[in-house]
Motif scaffolding. Structure first.
Motif, mmCIF file in Angstrom:
data_model
loop_
_atom_site.group_PDB
_atom_site.id
_atom_site.type_symbol
_atom_site.label_atom_id
_atom_site.label_comp_id
_atom_site.label_asym_id
_atom_site.label_seq_id
_atom_site.Cartn_x
_atom_site.Cartn_y
_atom_site.Cartn_z
ATOM 1 N N VAL B 20 0.847 -1.201 0.000
ATOM 2 C CA VAL B 20 0.000 0.000 0.000
ATOM 3 C C VAL B 20 0.885 1.254 0.000
ATOM 4 O O VAL B 20 0.690 2.178 -0.801
ATOM 5 C CB VAL B 20 -0.950 0.017 1.225
ATOM 6 C CG1 VAL B 20 -1.651 1.369 1.349
ATOM 7 C CG2 VAL B 20 -1.982 -1.105 1.113
ATOM 8 N N SER B 21 1.886 1.286 0.863
ATOM 9 C CA SER B 21 2.803 2.436 0.920
ATOM 10 C C SER B 21 3.581 2.600 -0.389
ATOM 11 O O SER B 21 3.742 3.709 -0.896
ATOM 12 C CB SER B 21 3.831 2.253 2.039
ATOM 13 O OG SER B 21 3.217 2.218 3.283
ATOM 14 N N ALA B 22 4.081 1.505 -0.906
ATOM 15 C CA ALA B 22 4.923 1.573 -2.103
ATOM 16 C C ALA B 22 4.139 2.080 -3.310
ATOM 17 O O ALA B 22 4.651 2.854 -4.125
ATOM 18 C CB ALA B 22 5.541 0.207 -2.392
ATOM 19 N N ILE B 23 2.890 1.659 -3.425
ATOM 20 C CA ILE B 23 2.082 2.093 -4.567
ATOM 21 C C ILE B 23 1.928 3.612 -4.555
ATOM 22 O O ILE B 23 1.950 4.260 -5.613
ATOM 23 C CB ILE B 23 0.703 1.385 -4.553
ATOM 24 C CG1 ILE B 23 0.881 -0.080 -4.961
ATOM 25 C CG2 ILE B 23 -0.290 2.077 -5.504
ATOM 26 C CD1 ILE B 23 -0.373 -0.923 -4.820
ATOM 27 N N LYS B 24 1.828 4.189 -3.369
ATOM 28 C CA LYS B 24 1.700 5.656 -3.267
ATOM 29 C C LYS B 24 2.898 6.390 -3.842
ATOM 30 O O LYS B 24 2.815 7.555 -4.180
ATOM 31 C CB LYS B 24 1.518 6.061 -1.797
ATOM 32 C CG LYS B 24 0.167 5.690 -1.227
ATOM 33 C CD LYS B 24 0.030 6.164 0.224
ATOM 34 C CE LYS B 24 -1.254 5.597 0.828
ATOM 35 N NZ LYS B 24 -1.123 5.370 2.282
ATOM 36 N N GLN B 25 4.042 5.715 -3.921
ATOM 37 C CA GLN B 25 5.243 6.360 -4.461
ATOM 38 C C GLN B 25 5.361 6.203 -5.978
ATOM 39 O O GLN B 25 6.320 6.671 -6.578
ATOM 40 C CB GLN B 25 6.493 5.760 -3.801
ATOM 41 C CG GLN B 25 6.549 5.996 -2.292
ATOM 42 C CD GLN B 25 7.872 5.550 -1.683
ATOM 43 O OE1 GLN B 25 8.617 4.784 -2.290
ATOM 44 N NE2 GLN B 25 8.175 6.043 -0.495
ATOM 45 N N ASN B 26 4.383 5.523 -6.587
ATOM 46 C CA ASN B 26 4.450 5.261 -8.032
ATOM 47 C C ASN B 26 3.188 5.787 -8.706
ATOM 48 O O ASN B 26 2.134 5.164 -8.651
ATOM 49 C CB ASN B 26 4.592 3.760 -8.283
ATOM 50 C CG ASN B 26 5.943 3.223 -7.855
ATOM 51 O OD1 ASN B 26 6.914 3.340 -8.591
ATOM 52 N ND2 ASN B 26 6.013 2.678 -6.652
ATOM 53 N N GLU B 27 3.312 6.920 -9.372
ATOM 54 C CA GLU B 27 2.098 7.602 -9.840
ATOM 55 C C GLU B 27 1.402 6.909 -11.005
ATOM 56 O O GLU B 27 0.254 7.228 -11.295
ATOM 57 C CB GLU B 27 2.411 9.057 -10.192
ATOM 58 C CG GLU B 27 3.571 9.216 -11.143
ATOM 59 C CD GLU B 27 3.857 10.703 -11.399
ATOM 60 O OE1 GLU B 27 4.366 11.011 -12.494
ATOM 61 O OE2 GLU B 27 3.544 11.531 -10.517
ATOM 62 N N ASP B 28 2.072 5.968 -11.636
ATOM 63 C CA ASP B 28 1.425 5.258 -12.741
ATOM 64 C C ASP B 28 0.698 3.999 -12.280
ATOM 65 O O ASP B 28 0.161 3.258 -13.098
ATOM 66 C CB ASP B 28 2.460 4.881 -13.814
ATOM 67 C CG ASP B 28 3.543 3.971 -13.268
ATOM 68 O OD1 ASP B 28 3.941 4.156 -12.092
ATOM 69 O OD2 ASP B 28 4.003 3.066 -13.996
ATOM 70 N N ILE B 29 0.698 3.746 -10.960
ATOM 71 C CA ILE B 29 0.067 2.529 -10.437
ATOM 72 C C ILE B 29 -1.024 2.914 -9.444
ATOM 73 O O ILE B 29 -0.831 3.803 -8.620
ATOM 74 C CB ILE B 29 1.111 1.621 -9.749
ATOM 75 C CG1 ILE B 29 2.212 1.245 -10.758
ATOM 76 C CG2 ILE B 29 0.461 0.369 -9.172
ATOM 77 C CD1 ILE B 29 3.307 0.373 -10.197
#
Lengths: 324, 324
Positions: B20-29
């Motif tokens: 959940v945290s990591a996805i927030k750092q990837n704007e295309d996901i």
């Protein structure tokens, strides 16, 4: 020999000699011939061929490993050879990579051959680490340090000074900067903070130490932005202690995950022989080019385009079992 | 949202939260939903769905990131979910990887989906480093060290001892062994020479320190082959100083080139949060799975099969220009 990947080497300087050594460590790869412009080059146990006759080997050699320099050799030889062969090269003039790629890509697509460009450790392994770093830790920063290692360009610049008989220059990463980076916090580092320059200089008789030391330290682009140490030594000392070509470096990525957890990825190389290590990388990637070309891939590629399993002589099953 | 890669998370433990945290750092996901067996799980701002309804998302989610454990969750969920979705998982029971791969490969080839198995840092990034090491320096040897980091298995083993209220165990690589390896010479290292084990134990009232220390140190498989240090602390101290999940480790390859030049490749991780970093790796690879699946790739793959450029949101042109 018949089931081996047949490789040719174009150019027989430090890199070409390194490739000869590296091939001996890979039993599935065989060296067919060394291609050179030099007349009368003889290498024990190896066939040498004038580069003008390279087309004769069109149906014999699977991959050509191009060992020329990026300044003048590769821009000319890369396109010429990719017309006939799959290629691997270590083109490293960063600013010209996009143009070189375009040219190689269009030639390879027409000739039906595959050219892997800009392989080695930087560009190459270091590029892979920078990519891993920014994709895995998007909220972070990466740092590349080079050395301790010999810089040919800087050594040459010193040798051109009047009164200098011989010289060697080492680029040295500063331990203090490395530690700052490792501790996270993404420091902004000036050029002077990251690397220092260590020079060993042999003087012509009667030359002035003070004058030459000043001239080196104030040389724009090469030295003026760095902390530079100049040591004067004898020709004998230079020959005894400074003939190796050590190099290496660090790629460090620090970044944050979650609510402020610090993560660090560090990759480093420590090399007795810069050209021999680079050659070893070229040979592993030549195997990959052979495999991808066999699957029908054409045009130009870089290290970002090849699955790493292709570097290995082992089967995918074996890799999963032994290395995963 | 419409142009983003739509991801689902299966399982909401440490790894799921990290994703959940990591996805927030990837704007295309974009995170579509978290799938769980738990009834009534609520997560602020995130849709939670009972895993029994996962099939309803068949046409919505591009890649499912499987965050269950390797012992019982993944062997069951991996095959079930790959029937309907592309998947990424961190299956890490080394001995069972070949079988798990075969099963996933056959299911993916039938369902037309792609499953990337065994991603994370080991297996995962460390596997990549072992592959690079042995292909580039065939005449050499590689060493993997883990830590300093928490081992759940060893912590659990201590907690099962009668009289132990709570415990945490750190695996610590021995600096002396690391130095021996870095210096080349390919030392043979016994288990005891590579890592030590550091334990923090909270006792039940009236339990005997001597007896429990002895029981830990003599426990076969877990501790008897290691130098083990046992510290007794209070529950408060444990909660204050030992709740993080740091980890990391080293993969070092040393080898020879030419006529005896020594070369060293070293990769290391230093992680405040093992699960958050692993999750960050899973998310980067989920992007790659999305791209490869779009190109028609089906079945099972590992980190050895994906070109590293697929991990990035940047175009190949941009990668060559900025990172090569």
């Amino acid at each position: 020999m018949n089931n081996k990947i047949k490789v040719g080497i174009v150019g027989y300087g430090n890199l070409g000699r390194g490739v000869v050594s590296a091939i001996k460590q890979n039993e599935d790869i065989a060296l067919e011939a060394v291609f050179t412009r030099r007349e009368g080059l003889e290498i024990e146990g190896i066939k040498t061929v004038n580069i003008a006759k390279i087309a004769d080997y069109k149906d014999i050699i699977d991959v050509m490993i191009l060992c020329g320099g990026s300044a003048t050799d590769l821009p000319e030889q890369g396109p010429m050879i990719l017309e006939m062969f799959n290629t691997v090269d270590s083109f490293d003039t960063h600013a010209n990579i996009p143009d070189y790629f375009s040219e190689m890509d269009s030639i390879g697509k027409t000739s039906g051959k595959l050219g892997l460009i800009s392989v080695g450790w930087d560009p190459g392994l270091f590029s892979i680490m920078r990519l891993m770093g920014e994709t895995i830790l998007p909220e972070g920063k990466d740092y590349t340090f080079w050395g301790k290692g010999v810089s040919q360009g800087h050594s040459d610049a010193i040798r051109r000074i009047e009164g200098v008989k011989n010289a060697i220059q080492y680029t040295v990463p500063k331990e203090e900067a490395l530690e700052k980076v490792r501790n996270g916090g993404n420091p902004e580092l000036a050029v002077r903070e990251k690397h220092s320059r260590l020079c060993y200089v042999v003087l012509e008789e009667g030359a002035s130490k003070e004058k030459i030391e000043k001239e080196i330290k104030e040389m724009p682009n090469y030295f003026s932005d760095y902390d530079t140490e100049v040591n004067f030594i004898s020709e004998e000392e230079l020959k005894e202690n400074h003939v190796g070509m050590p190099h290496g470096g660090f790629v460090i990525r620090t970044g944050l995950t979650g609510v402020g957890n610090r993560e660090k990825i560090e990759f480093s190389l420590n090399l007795d022989s810069n050209p021999e290590f680079t050659s070893s990388v070229l040979v592993a990637y030549a195997r990959g080019v052979y495999k991808m070309a066999k699957e029908g891939k054409t045009g130009a590629i870089t290290v970002f385009d090849m699955p790493l399993g292709y570097l290995s002589n082992k089967s995918p099953e074996q890799l999963r079992k032994e290395l995963l």
